[in-house]
Scaffold this motif. Structure first.
Motif, PDB file in Angstrom:
ATOM      1  N   ILE A 270       0.793  -1.211  -0.027  1.00 24.83           N
ATOM      2  CA  ILE A 270       0.030   0.011   0.021  1.00 24.83           C
ATOM      3  C   ILE A 270       0.833   1.124   0.219  1.00 24.83           C
ATOM      4  O   ILE A 270       0.530   2.356  -0.698  1.00 24.83           O
ATOM      5  CB  ILE A 270      -0.904  -0.180   1.014  1.00 24.83           C
ATOM      6  CG1 ILE A 270      -2.098  -0.914   0.896  1.00 24.83           C
ATOM      7  CG2 ILE A 270      -1.362   1.297   1.579  1.00 24.83           C
ATOM      8  CD1 ILE A 270      -3.067  -1.252   1.998  1.00 24.83           C
ATOM      9  N   SER A 271       1.961   1.173   0.820  1.00 23.27           N
ATOM     10  CA  SER A 271       3.048   2.527   0.825  1.00 23.27           C
ATOM     11  C   SER A 271       3.472   2.545  -0.663  1.00 23.27           C
ATOM     12  O   SER A 271       3.448   3.845  -1.045  1.00 23.27           O
ATOM     13  CB  SER A 271       4.112   2.129   1.897  1.00 23.27           C
ATOM     14  OG  SER A 271       3.183   2.190   3.129  1.00 23.27           O
TER      15      SER A 271
ATOM     16  N   VAL B 205      -1.958   3.605  -2.207  1.00 18.43           N
ATOM     17  CA  VAL B 205      -3.523   3.284  -2.082  1.00 18.43           C
ATOM     18  C   VAL B 205      -4.024   4.164  -1.040  1.00 18.43           C
ATOM     19  O   VAL B 205      -3.631   4.253   0.195  1.00 18.43           O
ATOM     20  CB  VAL B 205      -3.810   1.885  -1.691  1.00 18.43           C
ATOM     21  CG1 VAL B 205      -5.347   1.668  -1.340  1.00 18.43           C
ATOM     22  CG2 VAL B 205      -3.367   1.134  -2.735  1.00 18.43           C
ATOM     23  N   PRO B 206      -5.311   4.894  -1.222  1.00 17.03           N
ATOM     24  CA  PRO B 206      -5.676   6.034  -0.445  1.00 17.03           C
ATOM     25  C   PRO B 206      -6.441   5.525   0.835  1.00 17.03           C
ATOM     26  O   PRO B 206      -6.740   6.313   1.649  1.00 17.03           O
ATOM     27  CB  PRO B 206      -6.462   6.858  -1.319  1.00 17.03           C
ATOM     28  CG  PRO B 206      -6.954   6.223  -2.607  1.00 17.03           C
ATOM     29  CD  PRO B 206      -6.150   5.085  -2.556  1.00 17.03           C
ATOM     30  N   HIS B 207      -7.150   4.021   0.662  1.00 16.29           N
ATOM     31  CA  HIS B 207      -7.735   3.716   1.746  1.00 16.29           C
ATOM     32  C   HIS B 207      -7.387   2.417   2.117  1.00 16.29           C
ATOM     33  O   HIS B 207      -7.607   1.484   0.940  1.00 16.29           O
ATOM     34  CB  HIS B 207      -9.304   3.993   1.218  1.00 16.29           C
ATOM     35  CG  HIS B 207     -10.453   3.791   2.529  1.00 16.29           C
ATOM     36  ND1 HIS B 207     -11.746   3.578   2.327  1.00 16.29           N
ATOM     37  CD2 HIS B 207     -10.235   3.616   3.909  1.00 16.29           C
ATOM     38  CE1 HIS B 207     -12.269   3.519   3.372  1.00 16.29           C
ATOM     39  NE2 HIS B 207     -11.284   3.195   4.247  1.00 16.29           N
ATOM     40  N   LEU B 208      -7.401   2.091   3.236  1.00 14.63           N
ATOM     41  CA  LEU B 208      -7.412   0.670   3.728  1.00 14.63           C
ATOM     42  C   LEU B 208      -8.471   0.510   4.723  1.00 14.63           C
ATOM     43  O   LEU B 208      -8.689   1.118   5.718  1.00 14.63           O
ATOM     44  CB  LEU B 208      -5.749   0.466   4.424  1.00 14.63           C
ATOM     45  CG  LEU B 208      -5.779  -0.980   5.218  1.00 14.63           C
ATOM     46  CD1 LEU B 208      -5.646  -2.062   4.349  1.00 14.63           C
ATOM     47  CD2 LEU B 208      -4.370  -1.058   5.979  1.00 14.63           C
TER      48      LEU B 208
ATOM     49  N   GLU C 263       0.090   4.465  10.266  1.00 13.47           N
ATOM     50  CA  GLU C 263      -0.483   5.933  10.438  1.00 13.47           C
ATOM     51  C   GLU C 263       0.427   6.789  10.790  1.00 13.47           C
ATOM     52  O   GLU C 263       0.377   8.072  10.452  1.00 13.47           O
ATOM     53  CB  GLU C 263      -1.625   5.701  11.471  1.00 13.47           C
ATOM     54  CG  GLU C 263      -2.958   4.949  10.737  1.00 13.47           C
ATOM     55  CD  GLU C 263      -4.033   5.202  11.825  1.00 13.47           C
ATOM     56  OE1 GLU C 263      -5.296   5.511  11.035  1.00 13.47           O
ATOM     57  OE2 GLU C 263      -4.094   4.496  12.752  1.00 13.47           O
TER      58      GLU C 263
ATOM     59  N   THR D 294      -2.579   7.387   4.074  1.00 13.58           N
ATOM     60  CA  THR D 294      -3.738   6.502   3.904  1.00 13.58           C
ATOM     61  C   THR D 294      -4.831   6.427   4.958  1.00 13.58           C
ATOM     62  O   THR D 294      -4.471   6.665   6.129  1.00 13.58           O
ATOM     63  CB  THR D 294      -3.136   4.915   4.043  1.00 13.58           C
ATOM     64  OG1 THR D 294      -1.917   4.778   3.034  1.00 13.58           O
ATOM     65  CG2 THR D 294      -4.329   3.971   3.554  1.00 13.58           C
ATOM     66  N   THR D 295      -6.056   6.539   4.544  1.00 18.20           N
ATOM     67  CA  THR D 295      -7.171   6.523   5.532  1.00 18.20           C
ATOM     68  C   THR D 295      -7.302   5.106   5.785  1.00 18.20           C
ATOM     69  O   THR D 295      -7.448   4.327   5.082  1.00 18.20           O
ATOM     70  CB  THR D 295      -8.481   7.027   4.725  1.00 18.20           C
ATOM     71  OG1 THR D 295      -8.416   8.437   4.353  1.00 18.20           O
ATOM     72  CG2 THR D 295      -9.588   6.700   5.610  1.00 18.20           C
TER      73      THR D 295
END
Length: 352
Positions: free
Chosen positions: A99-100, A104-107, A154, A160-161
């Protein structure tokens, strides 16, 4: 939205894919170790999150995604703690790394009531309750460790949200065969569950439950709102020892939990059954859940209460109900015995 779902063929994953596909507006990507057939409307990738070899596949799948729903987790083989840790904790670490790298904006991460620290009393807890887990439950420890990885992600400022869903025990009828494989010895037929005359269990057991479809609906809402933070998910009425006995058609006989634990431990160590004592410890230690935040901020409401969910699960087990994915495939005694001969008992099974 382009949505990637890890563990997309499991109990929760199959329901999430079904729910999101019903919207008819999403580009869905499903990740699983064993892929289904005949599941249209989903782009599938075979991936084993327990090894670093999955990295390139994750990066390929995550590139251009609007959200990742991370559901993949392992429950068996219960005697292979290294594998379970590599899949649960290591798999979460590998998902976060990809993801990093891909931005990707949302997990949406599937945590659990199992991440919570032991209760002080019988009052339901909200999302501020500590998530240090139950020390004697490997599942609980691993869920807690995954939460710490989310904390680190976080804190890194990755942008990332992150949404953490903490449901009670999640069940549906179609998981009946899978639960038989995970929790019932191969020689025991499904119909034997209806022949239990007494249930020796501590009457103090109280377990939060929630239906799989209700969890899938919460995930769909979280994705739509891009809601951040933690959300408890539970049906309003928990499952008690008496509810379990009633669903099984058995008479409840109070036996202190430590006595049950001793018998359960001996049977697990002797490879007579595949459920370790950590599940029992977790059942008596964990709190029930206050779902106010999910109800207010998501507008979420469960469609079934806890006893109804448990009754559905037991009915599914009695009839060896199944789904269309490899994880939810039908279970029979001959098939279970053949698997045991070819691959070993579930609790120590060699993975293909």
């Amino acid at each position: 939205m382009r949505i990637v779902v890890t563990g997309a063929t499991g109990n929760i994953g199959s329901a999430v894919v079904r729910r999101l596909r019903a919207d008819g507006t999403h580009d869905l990507v499903g990740l699983a170790r064993r892929l289904p057939t005949g599941e249209d409307g989903v782009t599938w990738h075979s991936v084993d999150l327990s090894t670093d070899a999955c990295h390139d596949t994750l990066v390929e799948a995550f590139t251009g995604a609007d959200a990742v729903v991370h559901l993949a987790w392992g429950f068996q083989p219960s005697h292979d703690l290294t594998y379970l840790a590599e899949l649960g904790i290591g798999g979460t670490r590998r998902v976060l790394q990809a993801i990093s790298e891909t931005g990707v904006p949302h997990l949406v991460h599937m945590s659990s009531v199992g991440a919570y620290s032991p209760k002080h009393d019988d009052r339901p807890v909200d999302e501020s309750w500590p998530t240090e887990g139950v020390p004697t439950s490997r599942y609980s420890r691993h869920k807690s460790a995954a939460e710490r990885l989310l904390d680190q992600h976080e804190a890194s400022g990755a942008g990332t949200t992150v949404t953490r869903l903490r449901p009670g025990i999640v069940g549906q009828r179609a998981a009946g065969s899978a639960l038989l494989r995970y929790g019932v010895p191969a020689l025991v037929p499904a119909r034997a569950l209806g022949l239990l005359p007494v249930l020796p269990m501590d009457r103090g057991l109280v377990i939060p439950m929630v239906h799989t479809d209700d969890v899938a609906e919460a995930i769909a809402t979280v994705l739509r709102q891009r809601a951040a933070g933690a959300f408890n998910l539970s049906a309003p009425t928990p499952v008690t020892s008496q509810v379990i006995a009633d669903a099984l058609g058995a008479r409840l006989v109070h036996v202190p939990s430590q006595v049950v634990r001793g018998v359960m431990s001996a049977a697990w160590h002797a490879r007579l059954q595949q459920v370790d004592t950590g599940w029992l410890d977790m059942g008596f230690a964990l709190p029930t859940l206050d779902t106010t935040r999910a109800r207010v901020e998501l507008g979420w409401a469960p469609t079934k209460d806890g006893p109804a969910v448990f009754e559905e699960v037991v009915a599914g087990m009695k009839h060896a109900s199944a789904g269309r994915t490899p994880v939810l495939r039908p279970r029979s005694v001959p098939g279970a015995l053949l698997d045991a001969v070819r691959r070993g008992p579930v609790a120590v099974r060699r993975r293909p």
